[in-house]
Design an enzyme around this catalytic site. Structure first.
Site, PDB file in Angstrom:
ATOM      1  N   GLY A 687       7.192  11.455  73.288  1.00 35.58           N
ATOM      2  CA  GLY A 687       7.524  12.729  74.662  1.00 35.58           C
ATOM      3  C   GLY A 687       8.214  12.108  76.153  1.00 35.58           C
ATOM      4  N   GLY A 689       9.677  12.662  80.111  1.00 30.92           N
ATOM      5  CA  GLY A 689      10.185  13.530  81.230  1.00 30.92           C
ATOM      6  C   GLY A 689      11.015  12.670  82.163  1.00 30.92           C
ATOM      7  N   GLY A 692       8.549  10.736  83.670  1.00 30.28           N
ATOM      8  CA  GLY A 692       8.268   8.455  82.760  1.00 30.28           C
ATOM      9  C   GLY A 692       7.623   9.082  81.022  1.00 30.28           C
ATOM     10  N   ASP A 816       1.138  23.852  89.468  1.00 28.98           N
ATOM     11  CA  ASP A 816       2.474  24.297  87.821  1.00 28.98           C
ATOM     12  C   ASP A 816       1.562  24.490  86.847  1.00 28.98           C
ATOM     13  OD1 ASP A 816       4.814  23.689  86.932  1.00 28.98           O
ATOM     14  OD2 ASP A 816       4.946  21.451  87.015  1.00 28.98           O
TER      15      ASP A 816
END
Length: 993
Positions: A687, A689, A692, A816
């Site tokens: 992954g 983003g 990082g 979040d």
């Protein structure tokens, strides 16, 4: 000078000169407020007086403004203190607007003010101490705002106050004793505030004029004080949803004026006190969900009750005959007790009984024939008892019935013909009794019927053709009976049908043509019958079908290739007479038991075919296998050589840098930072983003971890859907480490350790093999998330957030919460992750902090956040509500299809315009409809526009658990799969349906 004065007069518009001073004040009010709906457009400056303006009332004698009512006008802005300049103003109402900021302290200058209603707004801050200085104030309603802090001690000085309502705010502290000094009070309502745990002040017993006392959900503990028995004028007492314990005090039997008593959802014990017969005005008592015991008092049942709710206690013995003599009784809910004996023979004869729920007891005997004598009975819920005998013929004439659940009893005989065709019934459940006879043709009259559940009885004969007339029918469960004949041709007209389960009967013939009209069919189970002919190719066009069981019949011919188009969780075609080649998509291990007992069926699954032609192809297959093995060996040797060269190169490159890393561990580790660093290759990247990259690292001990690699820099605005400006990676790292380093909870992702160097920071987490909820839910793999899995994810995530909000000291706000930050382990257990934006709530308890920027992700941000920038738990609850709506709808929080709306607004609009069925994800099994509706309700509650209307996270967990036991431990198992139509708890409180 005179010339200048004349010039000034000419420059002023004539209309302004004609309006009196009070009108000018109101014009200033108009210009100070945001009026998007032009509610004040008729306030014309050319008028002489404002007395004819909408919302303005003037005194007839003095022609002076006496009342201002601007309720429901969508006004926004700070409260206008200039209103106190209107000398004769006695009443102000801004009910249900968007007034914000705080109430100014100079409101105390409105010396003539008697009525002040600012409920359902967005006011914040502490309650003004100066409100008590209004000498003539009689009515004060501040319900549904965001006031915080303690109730000021000055509130004990009100001189004439009769109504004080502070419902749904953020007040803390404990309920103060000085409120007992307001001797003029007639109504005191402090419900739904997050007060600190505390008792009911005995001083409230001094309010001898009190008529209404509402302290619902106020975090009350301790016993109910005897002093409340002094409130002789009290008509309505509500102490529900608290942690009160002890017995019901005998002093309450002296409340001779009381009309309604609400004590539900506490921890009260013991029995009702003697003297209940003194409450001659009592019409409603709800003491459900406590730990009360003993028999239900006969003297209580002799009262002229209208509603009696005592469910979920430990009452025992039989129901007093006197309950049948209450002339106004319309609601009787006693489910989940230990009551025995027969129901009173006259129950319903003298009263307009509307709702009867006595499920989960040990009642026996026959149902009284008088239940619907007044023609008002709507709900009849008697499941899980020991009733016997036939259903009364009189129930077949009860046209008012809408919901009938008589399952899990010992009823027998034929069902009255009229009972099948009741026009308003939407749920008819007769499961697991000994009913016999046929399903009557009169069922044609049941035009509203949605669920027909007659499983596990002795019904016989054909299914009537009239079944196809029930255009609202969603589920038909008739398994384990003696039904015979073929399926009626008309059954294909049921376009809303989601579940058809008729297994274990004696049905025969071919399946009707035209079943392609079952576009919403989710489950089809016709196993163990005598059906014959070919399996219709049209079944392959039923796009939402995920359970198909046609086993143990006489179907013949080939398996339709179209079945490969279906996303089936269960497929069983075994023990038929099928033949031909198995469709290639079904030649998988997961289908190994789906085709047994079909001698003519051939394919690549073990147990199919008799081996003909096998020898012919053996040599060819052996040659192919030899070539394949040789090619695989060459490939593996080459890959090993390349890997060894590559690894030695990487190790040489990193050898210089390993000494610069610092390791900080939070758990006992079985690995070193060097082992982590060796595996940070692009081959292991899973992954990436804005903060990082994330790597999957397989350690030498076999354990798998996830490594998040952060680096310095500033996040761009709205990158990756996030809207926090100038958030530095160091802050992300520090917040993550500070939060996760101290947390130990099964539903919070575990942080093993962190590694730091000058230019790079690593966070090492437990590895979640199923990735994030967002990635899974909004991808082609969403079919893996069936309803029980989605429910489990919601509950797991809620428990994690509840731990942050209520069990951490000080409390932590995630800031979040979103589906991409809920990770799933191998068993789809959920963990809350990514604490880069998390904040600790002020430990002084003085309310939420204000942030300098908006933090969060697009589509998840609570509406009040944009204009208050206040961080508290309610923001997380809103975001979690959006996640629930994602689980229910399967849709993204922001989607171009919504236009300018987000998911919350789309759901609300669609519910209003099209109904609930247009909201629910079509991939979900319709047999879980009731649970889905309940979860949807919880999501809507969490996303309420007013923060005070959102439940605390601890309450959200309880609400989810109330859904959960019904879908799991209390669900009846049949044929190895869950059948969630059947609940032990017969009450469906709060259903959107």
């Amino acid at each position: 000078m005179l010339f200048l004065f004349l010039l000034f007069l000419l420059s002023v518009p004539p209309a302004t000169l004609s309006l009196n001073q009070e009108g000018l004040y109101l014009q200033s009010l108009k210009h100070s407020l945001d009026d998007p709906d032009a509610a004040l457009s008729a306030w014309n400056e050319s008028d002489d007086t404002p007395c004819k303006w909408p919302g303005v009332t003037c005194d007839a004698g003095s022609n002076s403004v006496s009342s201002l009512d601007l309720s429901n006008t969508n006004l926004a802005g700070p409260f206008p203190s200039l209103l106190c300049r209107l000398p004769n103003l006695t009443s102000i109402s801004f009910f249900n607007n968007s007034m914000n900021s705080t109430i100014p302290s100079d409101l105390s200058t409105c010396s003539n003010l008697q009525h002040l209603d600012l409920s359902q707004n967005l006011l914040t801050g502490a309650l003004p101490r100066t409100l008590a200085d209004l000498p003539n104030l009689v009515y004060l309603d501040l319900t549904g705002n965001n006031f915080s802090g303690h109730i000021p001690d000055t509130f004990g000085r009100f001189q004439k106050l009769e109504v004080l309502s502070l419902v749904y705010n953020l007040l803390d502290g404990t309920i103060p004793a000085f409120l007992g000094n307001i001797s003029t009070l007639k109504m005191l309502n402090l419900s739904y505030n997050p007060f600190f745990p505390g008792g009911i002040p005995p001083e409230l017993g001094n309010l001898t004029n009190l008529e209404v006392l509402w302290l619902t959900d106020c975090n009350l503990v301790g016993e109910i004080p005897d002093s409340l028995g002094r409130l002789k004028k009290l008509k309505d007492l509500d102490l529900a949803v608290n942690e009160l314990h002890g017995s019901i005090p005998r002093s309450l039997t002296g409340l001779t004026s009381v009309f309604q008593i609400e004590l539900y959802n506490n921890s009260l014990s013991g029995s009702f006190p003697p003297g209940m017969s003194n409450l001659t005005a009592l019409r409603l008592i709800d003491a459900s969900m406590n730990d009360l015991s003993g028999p239900i008092p006969d003297e209580l049942c002799r009262l002229p009750l209208e509603s009696l709710n005592l469910y979920e206690n430990r009452f025992e013995g039989s129901l007093p005959e006197s309950i049948a003599d209450s002339p106004g009784l319309y609601e009787l809910r006693l489910f989940r007790n230990q009551l025995t004996g027969e129901l009173p023979r006259n129950l319903g004869r003298h009263s307009p009984l509307k709702w009867l729920d006595i499920s989960n007891n040990q009642f026996s005997g026959e149902l009284p024939a008088s239940l619907c004598e007044k023609g008002a009975l709507e709900e009849l819920l008697v499941i899980y008892n020991q009733f016997s005998g036939p259903l009364p013929e009189s129930l077949g004439e009860c046209q008012s019935l809408t919901r009938v659940r008589v399952g899990y009893n010992r009823f027998s005989g034929e069902v009255p013909a009229g009972f099948w065709g009741l026009p308003h019934v939407y749920l008819l459940e007769l499961i697991e009794n000994s009913f016999s006879g046929q399903i009557a043709k009169t069922i044609a009259g049941a035009s509203n019927l949605s669920l027909l559940i007659v499983s596990r009885n002795n019904f016989s004969g054909p299914i009537p053709e009239e079944i196809g007339w029930l255009e609202n029918l969603v589920g038909f469960l008739g398994n384990d009976n003696n039904l015979s004949g073929s399926l009626p041709e008309s059954i294909v007209n049921l376009e809303l049908l989601g579940n058809l389960d008729l297994h274990n009967n004696q049905l025969s013939g071919e399946l009707p043509s035209g079943i392609k009209s079952w576009k919403k069919l989710n489950e089809l189970n016709l196993a163990n019958n005598e059906f014959s002919g070919k399996i219709p190719e049209m079944i392959g066009s039923l796009s939402v079908l995920n359970y198909l069981d046609l086993s143990k019949n006489r179907f013949s011919g080939k398996i339709p290739t179209g079945l490969q188009n279906l996303k089936l969780n269960q497929l069983n075609l075994s023990y038929n007479q099928l033949s031909g080649e198995l469709p290639p998509m079904f030649a998988k291990q997961m289908y190994e038991n789906s085709f047994l007992g079909n001698p003519g069926l051939c394919g690549d699954l073990e147990g199919l075919c008799d081996g003909k032609g096998e020898a012919k192809n053996k040599g060819y297959i052996w040659l192919l296998r030899t070539i394949f093995v040789l090619a695989a060996l060459v490939f593996i040797v080459g890959m090993v050589w390349f890997y060894m060269k590559y690894r030695s190169f990487k190790q040489a490159k990193r050898a210089i840098d390993k000494s610069k890393w610092t390791l900080m561990s939070f758990h006992k580790l079985g690995f070193s930072e060097h082992e982590i660093l060796d595996c940070l290759d692009e081959d292991n990247l899973i992954g990436s983003g804005s903060s990082g990259k994330v790597y999957k690292v397989v350690l030498t001990n076999g354990e798998v971890v996830a490594v998040k690699r952060l680096w310095g820099g500033v996040k761009k605005e709205c990158e990756s859907g996030e809207v926090e400006k100038g958030h530095v990676r160091d802050n992300v790292f520090d917040a993550e480490v500070d939060t996760l380093g101290k947390i130990r909870h099964k539903n919070i992702v575990k942080l093993w350790c962190c590694c730091t160097t000058r230019d790079c920071k690593l966070l090492v987490y437990e590895y979640m093999p199923n990735g994030s909820l967002g990635d899974l839910l909004h991808s082609s793999k969403s079919g893996l998330l069936d309803w029980p899995t989605r429910y489990k994810i919601a509950l797991d995530a809620a428990e994690g957030l509840s731990y942050l909000h209520h069990d951490c000291v000080p409390a932590i706000v995630h800031r979040d919460v979103k589906s991409n930050n809920i990770l799933l382990d191998g068993e789809f257990g959920a963990r809350v992750s990514d604490f880069g934006l998390a904040k600790v709530i002020d430990s002084t308890g003085k309310g939420p902090k204000s942030m300098s920027v908006i933090a969060g992700s697009c589509g998840y941000i609570a509406p009040e956040y944009a204009y208050t920038l206040r961080v508290n738990e309610k923001s997380d609850i809103y975001s979690f509500g959006v996640v629930i709506l994602e689980l229910v709808t399967g849709r993204l929080p922001v989607d171009p299809e919504f236009g300018e709306k987000d998911l919350v607004k789309w759901v609300c609009t669609t519910l209003d315009q099209k109904g609930v069925d247009h909201v629910i994800d079509a991939k979900l099994d319709s047999c879980y409809k009731e649970e889905i509706y309940k979860l949807l309700n919880i999501g809507l509650l969490c996303t309420s526009p007013l923060p005070i209307n959102r439940p605390a996270m601890r309450r959200v967990v309880k609400l989810l658990q109330e859904v959960g036991p019904e879908t799991q431990s209390k669900t009846i198992k049949k044929d190895g799969k869950l059948s969630p139509y059947y609940y032990e708890d017969a009450s469906d409180h709060g259903s959107v349906a």
